[in-house]
Design an enzyme around this catalytic site. Structure first.
Site, PDB file in Angstrom:
ATOM      1  N   TYR A  24       4.611  89.367 -40.676  1.00  0.00           N
ATOM      2  CA  TYR A  24       6.032  89.313 -41.029  1.00  0.00           C
ATOM      3  C   TYR A  24       6.844  88.337 -40.180  1.00  0.00           C
ATOM      4  O   TYR A  24       8.045  88.181 -40.406  1.00  0.00           O
ATOM      5  CB  TYR A  24       6.638  90.723 -40.934  1.00  0.00           C
ATOM      6  N   HIS A  98      10.220  89.150 -50.441  1.00  0.00           N
ATOM      7  CA  HIS A  98       9.165  89.640 -49.548  1.00  0.00           C
ATOM      8  C   HIS A  98       8.835  88.556 -48.545  1.00  0.00           C
ATOM      9  O   HIS A  98       8.594  87.401 -48.946  1.00  0.00           O
ATOM     10  CB  HIS A  98       7.907  90.034 -50.332  1.00  0.00           C
TER      11      HIS A  98
HETATM   12  C1  DQA Z   1       7.271  93.499 -47.567  1.00  0.00           C
HETATM   13  C2  DQA Z   1       5.906  93.748 -48.241  1.00  0.00           C
HETATM   14  C3  DQA Z   1       5.682  95.230 -48.487  1.00  0.00           C
HETATM   15  O1  DQA Z   1       4.408  95.439 -49.093  1.00  0.00           O
HETATM   16  C4  DQA Z   1       5.721  95.990 -47.189  1.00  0.00           C
HETATM   17  O2  DQA Z   1       5.562  97.373 -47.417  1.00  0.00           O
HETATM   18  C5  DQA Z   1       6.941  95.703 -46.377  1.00  0.00           C
HETATM   19  C6  DQA Z   1       7.435  94.339 -46.305  1.00  0.00           C
HETATM   20  C7  DQA Z   1       7.456  92.010 -47.163  1.00  0.00           C
HETATM   21  O3  DQA Z   1       8.585  91.652 -46.829  1.00  0.00           O
HETATM   22  O4  DQA Z   1       6.489  91.245 -47.156  1.00  0.00           O
HETATM   23  O5  DQA Z   1       7.494  96.588 -45.731  1.00  0.00           O
HETATM   24  O6  DQA Z   1       8.287  93.832 -48.499  1.00  0.00           O
END
Ligand code: DQA
Length: 144
Positions: A24, A98
């Protein structure tokens, strides 16, 4: 009047920066908000993060009168019909964001139950995805 744009972050996104930085990134949510404020000085932002699904439904409803919204629902993406229905009921420009490329990860992350209720989806661009989402919302105002 400055356009108002809601930037909504759901479950676990308050821990950005510490949570799996290899997936992330190292920026915190606060860092991302600062980037948006400096990139779009003419926008009035409403930044919201919650780990409570019902509270997120309330934020989505609040955004009904705004120029549009960007939402990263976190894991709710994959199973929350409540967020799908809340988004469906709001007719402003809506972008699902995302940070990671959910399509290159576990099988269960490839399915989003909220995507049918939004205009556009951004995945895998890291923090840049939020900038793209806001630029898109603003472009819809200008009819571009
Ligand atoms: C997310 C992807 C999701 O699968 C995950 O549960 C997240 C972050 C992303 O920003 O890549 O919490 O939304």
């Amino acid at each position: 009047m400055a356009p108002k744009v809601f930037v909504l972050n759901g479950v676990n996104l308050g821990t950005l920066g510490q949570r799996r930085p290899e997936v992330y990134g190292t920026l915190t949510l606060n860092d991302i908000e600062k980037i948006l404020l400096s990139e779009f000085p003419g926008v009035e932002f409403e930044f919201r993060q919650t780990d409570h699904e019902g509270e997120m439904v309330g934020f989505i409803r609040e955004a009904a009168e705004s120029a549009g919204l960007a939402i990263n629902p976190g894991a709710w993406t994959h199973y929350s019909y409540a967020l799908h229905d809340a988004l469906e009921a709001v007719s402003v420009p809506k972008v699902e964001v995302h940070l990671s490329n959910v399509h290159a990860r576990e099988e269960w992350r490839r399915r989003s139950v909220v995507s049918p209720a939004v205009d556009a989806v951004v995945a895998g661009m890291g923090a840049y995805g939020y900038r793209a989402a806001v630029a898109y919302v603003l472009s819809r105002r200008g009819g571009r």
